[in-house]
Scaffold this active site. Structure first.
Site, mmCIF file in Angstrom:
data_model
loop_
_atom_site.group_PDB
_atom_site.id
_atom_site.type_symbol
_atom_site.label_atom_id
_atom_site.label_comp_id
_atom_site.label_asym_id
_atom_site.label_seq_id
_atom_site.Cartn_x
_atom_site.Cartn_y
_atom_site.Cartn_z
ATOM 1 N N THR A 123 -2.453 -2.741 0.159
ATOM 2 C CA THR A 123 -3.218 -3.724 -0.602
ATOM 3 C C THR A 123 -2.443 -5.030 -0.758
ATOM 4 O O THR A 123 -1.202 -5.016 -0.744
ATOM 5 C CB THR A 123 -3.532 -3.150 -2.001
ATOM 6 O OG1 THR A 123 -3.938 -4.197 -2.855
ATOM 7 C CG2 THR A 123 -2.309 -2.496 -2.637
ATOM 8 N N ASP A 124 -3.176 -6.111 -0.960
ATOM 9 C CA ASP A 124 -2.502 -7.394 -1.217
ATOM 10 C C ASP A 124 -1.859 -7.422 -2.609
ATOM 11 O O ASP A 124 -1.070 -8.302 -2.918
ATOM 12 C CB ASP A 124 -3.482 -8.568 -1.055
ATOM 13 C CG ASP A 124 -4.663 -8.524 -2.029
ATOM 14 O OD1 ASP A 124 -4.799 -7.551 -2.784
ATOM 15 O OD2 ASP A 124 -5.460 -9.495 -2.018
ATOM 16 N N GLU A 125 -2.196 -6.425 -3.451
ATOM 17 C CA GLU A 125 -1.687 -6.438 -4.823
ATOM 18 C C GLU A 125 -0.178 -6.220 -4.886
ATOM 19 O O GLU A 125 0.446 -6.507 -5.906
ATOM 20 C CB GLU A 125 -2.414 -5.386 -5.674
ATOM 21 C CG GLU A 125 -3.906 -5.620 -5.707
ATOM 22 C CD GLU A 125 -4.647 -4.788 -6.759
ATOM 23 O OE1 GLU A 125 -4.022 -4.384 -7.739
ATOM 24 O OE2 GLU A 125 -5.854 -4.563 -6.565
ATOM 25 N N TYR A 149 -0.197 0.787 -10.390
ATOM 26 C CA TYR A 149 -0.858 1.010 -9.097
ATOM 27 C C TYR A 149 -0.165 0.203 -7.999
ATOM 28 O O TYR A 149 0.253 0.756 -6.980
ATOM 29 C CB TYR A 149 -2.346 0.623 -9.178
ATOM 30 C CG TYR A 149 -2.992 0.419 -7.819
ATOM 31 C CD1 TYR A 149 -3.161 1.482 -6.934
ATOM 32 C CD2 TYR A 149 -3.427 -0.850 -7.409
ATOM 33 C CE1 TYR A 149 -3.733 1.295 -5.676
ATOM 34 C CE2 TYR A 149 -4.007 -1.045 -6.159
ATOM 35 C CZ TYR A 149 -4.154 0.031 -5.295
ATOM 36 O OH TYR A 149 -4.717 -0.157 -4.056
ATOM 37 N N LYS A 153 2.016 1.405 -4.650
ATOM 38 C CA LYS A 153 1.664 1.030 -3.270
ATOM 39 C C LYS A 153 2.833 0.275 -2.624
ATOM 40 O O LYS A 153 3.119 0.455 -1.437
ATOM 41 C CB LYS A 153 0.398 0.164 -3.239
ATOM 42 C CG LYS A 153 -0.880 0.879 -3.626
ATOM 43 C CD LYS A 153 -1.257 2.039 -2.708
ATOM 44 C CE LYS A 153 -1.725 1.581 -1.345
ATOM 45 N NZ LYS A 153 -2.251 2.721 -0.543
HETATM 46 P P1 NAD Z 1 -10.744 5.730 -3.391
HETATM 47 O O1 NAD Z 1 -10.135 5.954 -4.736
HETATM 48 O O2 NAD Z 1 -12.200 5.477 -3.283
HETATM 49 O O3 NAD Z 1 -10.428 6.979 -2.451
HETATM 50 C C1 NAD Z 1 -9.177 7.620 -2.441
HETATM 51 C C2 NAD Z 1 -9.361 8.998 -1.776
HETATM 52 O O4 NAD Z 1 -8.057 9.623 -1.711
HETATM 53 C C3 NAD Z 1 -10.276 9.934 -2.559
HETATM 54 O O5 NAD Z 1 -11.206 10.553 -1.680
HETATM 55 C C4 NAD Z 1 -9.314 10.966 -3.145
HETATM 56 O O6 NAD Z 1 -9.915 12.253 -3.311
HETATM 57 C C5 NAD Z 1 -8.205 10.989 -2.102
HETATM 58 N N1 NAD Z 1 -6.942 11.460 -2.671
HETATM 59 C C6 NAD Z 1 -6.343 11.063 -3.834
HETATM 60 N N2 NAD Z 1 -5.215 11.777 -4.032
HETATM 61 C C7 NAD Z 1 -5.073 12.601 -2.968
HETATM 62 C C8 NAD Z 1 -4.088 13.572 -2.602
HETATM 63 N N3 NAD Z 1 -3.031 13.836 -3.389
HETATM 64 N N4 NAD Z 1 -4.263 14.238 -1.449
HETATM 65 C C9 NAD Z 1 -5.349 13.995 -0.648
HETATM 66 N N5 NAD Z 1 -6.307 13.110 -0.952
HETATM 67 C C10 NAD Z 1 -6.170 12.412 -2.092
HETATM 68 O O7 NAD Z 1 -9.895 4.548 -2.755
HETATM 69 P P2 NAD Z 1 -10.353 3.396 -1.750
HETATM 70 O O8 NAD Z 1 -10.853 2.254 -2.519
HETATM 71 O O9 NAD Z 1 -11.169 3.992 -0.662
HETATM 72 O O10 NAD Z 1 -8.931 2.984 -1.163
HETATM 73 C C11 NAD Z 1 -8.389 3.632 -0.017
HETATM 74 C C12 NAD Z 1 -7.048 3.017 0.321
HETATM 75 O O11 NAD Z 1 -7.201 1.615 0.521
HETATM 76 C C13 NAD Z 1 -6.006 3.174 -0.784
HETATM 77 O O12 NAD Z 1 -4.758 3.448 -0.177
HETATM 78 C C14 NAD Z 1 -5.979 1.805 -1.463
HETATM 79 O O13 NAD Z 1 -4.707 1.530 -2.014
HETATM 80 C C15 NAD Z 1 -6.291 0.894 -0.293
HETATM 81 N N6 NAD Z 1 -6.940 -0.397 -0.618
HETATM 82 C C16 NAD Z 1 -8.085 -0.409 -1.381
HETATM 83 C C17 NAD Z 1 -8.712 -1.614 -1.641
HETATM 84 C C18 NAD Z 1 -9.990 -1.682 -2.432
HETATM 85 O O14 NAD Z 1 -10.470 -2.784 -2.727
HETATM 86 N N7 NAD Z 1 -10.611 -0.567 -2.789
HETATM 87 C C19 NAD Z 1 -8.182 -2.813 -1.137
HETATM 88 C C20 NAD Z 1 -7.009 -2.757 -0.356
HETATM 89 C C21 NAD Z 1 -6.421 -1.534 -0.101
HETATM 90 P P1 TYD Z 2 -11.209 -3.979 -9.774
HETATM 91 O O1 TYD Z 2 -12.520 -3.779 -9.068
HETATM 92 O O2 TYD Z 2 -10.747 -2.914 -10.735
HETATM 93 O O3 TYD Z 2 -10.098 -4.284 -8.667
HETATM 94 P P2 TYD Z 2 -8.561 -4.816 -8.842
HETATM 95 O O4 TYD Z 2 -8.145 -4.708 -10.245
HETATM 96 O O5 TYD Z 2 -7.814 -3.862 -7.955
HETATM 97 O O6 TYD Z 2 -8.564 -6.224 -8.327
HETATM 98 O O7 TYD Z 2 -11.301 -5.330 -10.587
HETATM 99 C C1 TYD Z 2 -11.597 -6.562 -9.955
HETATM 100 C C2 TYD Z 2 -11.464 -7.651 -11.003
HETATM 101 O O8 TYD Z 2 -12.504 -7.471 -11.967
HETATM 102 C C3 TYD Z 2 -10.169 -7.614 -11.787
HETATM 103 O O9 TYD Z 2 -9.762 -8.951 -12.068
HETATM 104 C C4 TYD Z 2 -10.519 -6.899 -13.072
HETATM 105 C C5 TYD Z 2 -11.974 -7.290 -13.274
HETATM 106 N N1 TYD Z 2 -12.837 -6.288 -13.926
HETATM 107 C C6 TYD Z 2 -13.635 -6.656 -15.031
HETATM 108 O O10 TYD Z 2 -13.636 -7.825 -15.480
HETATM 109 N N2 TYD Z 2 -14.427 -5.695 -15.588
HETATM 110 C C7 TYD Z 2 -14.453 -4.411 -15.139
HETATM 111 O O11 TYD Z 2 -15.176 -3.566 -15.714
HETATM 112 C C8 TYD Z 2 -13.661 -4.054 -14.010
HETATM 113 C C9 TYD Z 2 -13.647 -2.646 -13.454
HETATM 114 C C10 TYD Z 2 -12.865 -5.034 -13.435
#
Ligand code: NAD
Ligand code: TYD
Length: 333
Positions: A123-125, A149, A153
């Site tokens: 992630t960019d975070e 988090y 990462k």
């Molecule tokens: P998500 O929470 O929707 O899915 C995570 C999955 O991992 C779930 O199916 C969960 O059951 C599985 N999991 C968790 N712990 C586990 C373990 N111990 N063993 C096996 N499986 C396990 O997450 P997402 O949003 O799909 O994100 C996927 C990846 O992308 C993550 O690594 C996250 O850091 C990265 N990412 C997410 C975003 C975003 O905006 N959602 C952006 C950039 C990067």
């Molecule tokens: P989120 O979807 O949790 O992603 P991330 O924190 O990883 O960027 O949140 C996106 C942005 O929205 C973040 O600045 C927090 C804000 N946010 C709210 O204002 N209300 C909410 O209920 C949630 C879940 C997030």
């Protein structure tokens, strides 16, 4: 090619599996997922009968299972993680276990199998928080994570890179901005707000809503991952983003507008502790090297996503009620 996809029952992983099998129908995929609250096999109903797809319920921290599965594949795409910042503020324990230790176990399994190609989804975070006038993150931005988090990462990214230098493991890493699209768990901003509005509930905006995120459609993210797997240089990090920065309030107003709702539906609530002000990625090097750029226009992607939640109420209502967890027991017991 045989792939091991970890976390494939989650939001991005399930969309990746769907994307990959459509594009590469002769490849086979093992989906390894422990099915935490975020894992939902109902997101994969359309492909569960595909002969090139197999689901295994297991934990990435399970050394024996990881060694066994990794020895059967050519490529690992590692999505599995605890992914929600707010949950990491409540407790960071599972984040350290899955994101750091789970990645370590998988890296060792890849090393023990003679050096399996490993793509790590990040992630960019990890780069921390930008000021309003700062330049966007790039591949050389120093890591500066500020919540549990992103810290977990960041630790996993460092570990992945260390296996390249120390053990010559063929790794790549992608750091992507905030994803949106179908099958996203309704705890993240966009699906939470959309489903709340469909239920005629208010949307909780943290603080003054002035925090900025860059939004990318999940299919663009997964296409970027594919390009990195195909053409990326081993040992490298690639940034992916949507070139689409919005304050949370701007985004909320666009959602309200697309759903014909009033600004009275906004509920300003207490801010998230340590809330990062701004994320933005400069992915020009990825574009130059791999020819990748995001294709989905935000307004189109958001509209399509809102329509998907409107048309798939069963999917998210079963998530909100907890019934989705029964599906696994019926299908796979
Ligand atoms: P998500 O929470 O929707 O899915 C995570 C999955 O991992 C779930 O199916 C969960 O059951 C599985 N999991 C968790 N712990 C586990 C373990 N111990 N063993 C096996 N499986 C396990 O997450 P997402 O949003 O799909 O994100 C996927 C990846 O992308 C993550 O690594 C996250 O850091 C990265 N990412 C997410 C975003 C975003 O905006 N959602 C952006 C950039 C990067
Ligand atoms: P989120 O979807 O949790 O992603 P991330 O924190 O990883 O960027 O949140 C996106 C942005 O929205 C973040 O600045 C927090 C804000 N946010 C709210 O204002 N209300 C909410 O209920 C949630 C879940 C997030």
């Amino acid at each position: 090619m045989k792939l091991l996809v970890t976390g494939g029952a989650g939001f991005i992983g399930s969309n990746f599996i769907r994307y990959w099998l459509k594009k590469h129908p002769d490849d086979s995929i093992i989906n390894l997922d422990v099915l935490t609250y975020a894992g939902n096999l109902e997101s994969l109903k359309d492909i569960e009968k595909n002969p090139n797809y197999r689901f295994i319920k297991a934990d990435v921290c399970d050394v024996d299972i990881m060694n066994d599965l990794v020895s059967q594949v050519d490529l690992i795409v590692h999505f599995a993680a605890e992914s929600h910042v707010d949950r990491s503020i409540q407790s960071s324990q599972d984040f350290i276990r899955t994101n750091v230790e789970g990645t370590r176990v998988l890296l060792d399994a890849a090393k023990n199998s003679g050096g399996i190609r490993f793509h790590h989804i990040s992630t960019d975070e990890v780069f921390g928080s930008l000021g309003l006038k700062d330049r966007a993150f790039n591949e050389n931005t120093p890591y500066d994570p500020r919540n549990p988090y992103s810290a977990s990462k960041a630790a996993s990214d460092h570990l992945v890179r260390s296996y390249f230098y120390t053990h010559k493991l063929p790794i790549t890493i992608s750091n992507c901005s905030n994803n949106y699209g179908h099958y996203q768990f309704p705890e993240k901003l966009i699906p939470l707000f959309v489903t709340n509005l469909l239920e005629d509930k208010k949307v909780p905006v943290y603080g003054d809503g002035m925090n900025i995120r860059d939004w990318i459609h999940v299919d663009d993210h997964n296409q970027g991952v594919e390009e990195i797997i195909r053409k990326g240089r081993v040992g490298e990090t690639y940034l992916l983003g949507g070139d689409n920065e919005l304050t949370n309030l701007e985004l909320t107003k666009i959602i309200l507008d697309l759903m014909d709702k009033d600004e009275k539906m906004i509920d300003y609530i207490k801010d998230r502790p340590g809330h990062d002000l701004r994320y933005a990625t400069d992915f020009s090097r990825t574009r130059k090297e791999l020819g990748w750029q995001p294709r989905v226009k935000f307004k189109d992607g958001l509209k399509e996503t809102i329509d998907w939640y409107k048309n798939n109420q069963d999917w998210w209502q079963r998530v909100k009620s907890g019934e989705y967890q029964e599906y696994y027991k019926k299908q796979y017991s």
